[in-house]
Design a protein around this motif. Structure first.
Motif, short mmCIF file in Angstrom:
data_model
loop_
_atom_site.label_atom_id
_atom_site.label_comp_id
_atom_site.label_asym_id
_atom_site.label_seq_id
_atom_site.Cartn_x
_atom_site.Cartn_y
_atom_site.Cartn_z
N SER A 95 0.84 -1.21 0.00
CA SER A 95 0.00 0.00 0.00
C SER A 95 0.87 1.25 0.00
O SER A 95 0.49 2.27 -0.55
CB SER A 95 -0.95 0.00 1.19
OG SER A 95 -0.24 0.02 2.41
N GLY A 96 2.02 1.19 0.58
CA GLY A 96 2.94 2.33 0.57
C GLY A 96 3.46 2.61 -0.83
O GLY A 96 3.61 3.76 -1.24
N ILE A 97 3.74 1.56 -1.58
CA ILE A 97 4.20 1.71 -2.96
C ILE A 97 3.07 2.28 -3.81
O ILE A 97 3.28 3.15 -4.65
CB ILE A 97 4.70 0.36 -3.52
CG1 ILE A 97 5.99 -0.06 -2.79
CG2 ILE A 97 4.95 0.45 -5.01
CD1 ILE A 97 6.48 -1.42 -3.15
N LEU A 98 1.84 1.81 -3.58
CA LEU A 98 0.68 2.28 -4.34
C LEU A 98 0.42 3.76 -4.06
O LEU A 98 0.21 4.55 -4.98
CB LEU A 98 -0.56 1.45 -4.00
CG LEU A 98 -1.83 1.83 -4.72
CD1 LEU A 98 -1.68 1.59 -6.21
CD2 LEU A 98 -3.00 1.04 -4.17
N VAL A 99 0.48 4.16 -2.79
CA VAL A 99 0.28 5.57 -2.44
C VAL A 99 1.40 6.43 -3.03
O VAL A 99 1.15 7.52 -3.56
CB VAL A 99 0.20 5.73 -0.90
CG1 VAL A 99 0.24 7.20 -0.49
CG2 VAL A 99 -1.05 5.07 -0.36
N GLY A 100 2.61 5.94 -2.98
CA GLY A 100 3.73 6.67 -3.56
C GLY A 100 3.59 6.84 -5.06
O GLY A 100 3.89 7.90 -5.62
N ALA A 101 3.11 5.81 -5.74
CA ALA A 101 2.92 5.88 -7.18
C ALA A 101 1.81 6.89 -7.53
O ALA A 101 1.94 7.65 -8.49
CB ALA A 101 2.58 4.51 -7.74
N ILE A 102 0.73 6.90 -6.77
CA ILE A 102 -0.37 7.85 -7.02
C ILE A 102 0.11 9.28 -6.80
O ILE A 102 -0.18 10.17 -7.61
CB ILE A 102 -1.59 7.50 -6.13
CG1 ILE A 102 -2.19 6.17 -6.58
CG2 ILE A 102 -2.62 8.61 -6.16
CD1 ILE A 102 -3.29 5.66 -5.67
N ALA A 137 3.15 10.37 -7.05
CA ALA A 137 4.09 10.69 -8.13
C ALA A 137 3.34 11.06 -9.41
O ALA A 137 3.71 12.02 -10.10
CB ALA A 137 5.03 9.51 -8.37
N VAL A 138 2.28 10.33 -9.73
CA VAL A 138 1.51 10.62 -10.93
C VAL A 138 0.83 11.99 -10.81
O VAL A 138 0.83 12.79 -11.75
CB VAL A 138 0.47 9.50 -11.20
CG1 VAL A 138 -0.55 9.91 -12.25
CG2 VAL A 138 1.16 8.21 -11.60
N VAL A 139 0.27 12.30 -9.64
CA VAL A 139 -0.39 13.59 -9.42
C VAL A 139 0.64 14.73 -9.53
O VAL A 139 0.40 15.75 -10.18
CB VAL A 139 -1.12 13.62 -8.06
CG1 VAL A 139 -1.58 15.02 -7.70
CG2 VAL A 139 -2.29 12.65 -8.07
N VAL A 140 1.80 14.56 -8.91
CA VAL A 140 2.82 15.60 -8.95
C VAL A 140 3.32 15.78 -10.38
O VAL A 140 3.48 16.93 -10.86
CB VAL A 140 4.00 15.25 -8.00
CG1 VAL A 140 5.19 16.15 -8.24
CG2 VAL A 140 3.54 15.35 -6.55
N LEU A 141 3.54 14.72 -11.12
CA LEU A 141 3.99 14.82 -12.52
C LEU A 141 2.91 15.49 -13.38
O LEU A 141 3.22 16.28 -14.27
CB LEU A 141 4.35 13.45 -13.08
CG LEU A 141 5.67 12.85 -12.57
CD1 LEU A 141 5.84 11.44 -13.12
CD2 LEU A 141 6.84 13.73 -12.98
N GLY A 142 1.65 15.18 -13.11
CA GLY A 142 0.57 15.81 -13.86
C GLY A 142 0.51 17.31 -13.60
O GLY A 142 0.34 18.11 -14.53
N LEU A 143 0.65 17.71 -12.33
CA LEU A 143 0.65 19.13 -11.99
C LEU A 143 1.85 19.85 -12.59
O LEU A 143 1.73 20.97 -13.11
CB LEU A 143 0.63 19.31 -10.47
CG LEU A 143 -0.69 18.95 -9.77
CD1 LEU A 143 -0.52 19.00 -8.26
CD2 LEU A 143 -1.79 19.87 -10.22
N LEU A 144 3.01 19.22 -12.56
CA LEU A 144 4.20 19.83 -13.16
C LEU A 144 4.03 19.97 -14.67
O LEU A 144 4.42 20.98 -15.26
CB LEU A 144 5.44 19.00 -12.84
CG LEU A 144 5.97 19.10 -11.41
CD1 LEU A 144 7.13 18.12 -11.21
CD2 LEU A 144 6.40 20.51 -11.10
#
Length: 112
Positions: free
Chosen positions: A6-13, A15-22
């Motif tokens: 679950s930690g990896i899944l939360v980290g991946a989500i 990361a995707v949100v931060v990359l989308g915002l950037l």
């Protein structure tokens, strides 16, 4: 083990949100600036009936010669000539510059 997955899944989500915002905000930096040079649209002179480029005595004479004609008279749809810039016909109703359905002194006054 569940915590690790679950930690990896939360980290991946995250990361995707931060990359989308950037990517979204970074696209504003890549866009070109709008042009500051404004090109004016030439104003149409309503008094230039024959489209000669100037509202002159020829236009005034055309209006003056049809003064008193109204939209209920047969003279209203009479062809009186052609424009100078093409083969577009001119009708008496084209001389009604103030659109009051009659050719009057007010139309002559609008030829400037």
């Amino acid at each position: 083990m569940i915590r690790k997955g679950s930690g990896i899944l939360v980290g991946a989500i995250i990361a995707v949100v931060v990359l989308g915002l950037l990517g979204y905000f970074g696209s504003f930096l890549v866009r070109t600036a709008p042009s500051t040079k404004l090109v004016p649209t030439p104003a149409v002179n309503i008094g230039d009936i024959d489209r000669s480029g100037f509202a002159d005595e020829t236009d005034r004479t055309m209006v003056r010669s049809h003064i008193g004609c109204t939209n209920s008279q047969p003279c209203w749809n009479t062809t009186i000539g052609k424009t100078k810039d093409g083969d577009n016909p001119l009708y008496v109703f084209d001389l009604d510059l103030n659109k009051d359905r009659s050719i009057t002194q007010a139309d002559i006054d609008m030829v400037k």
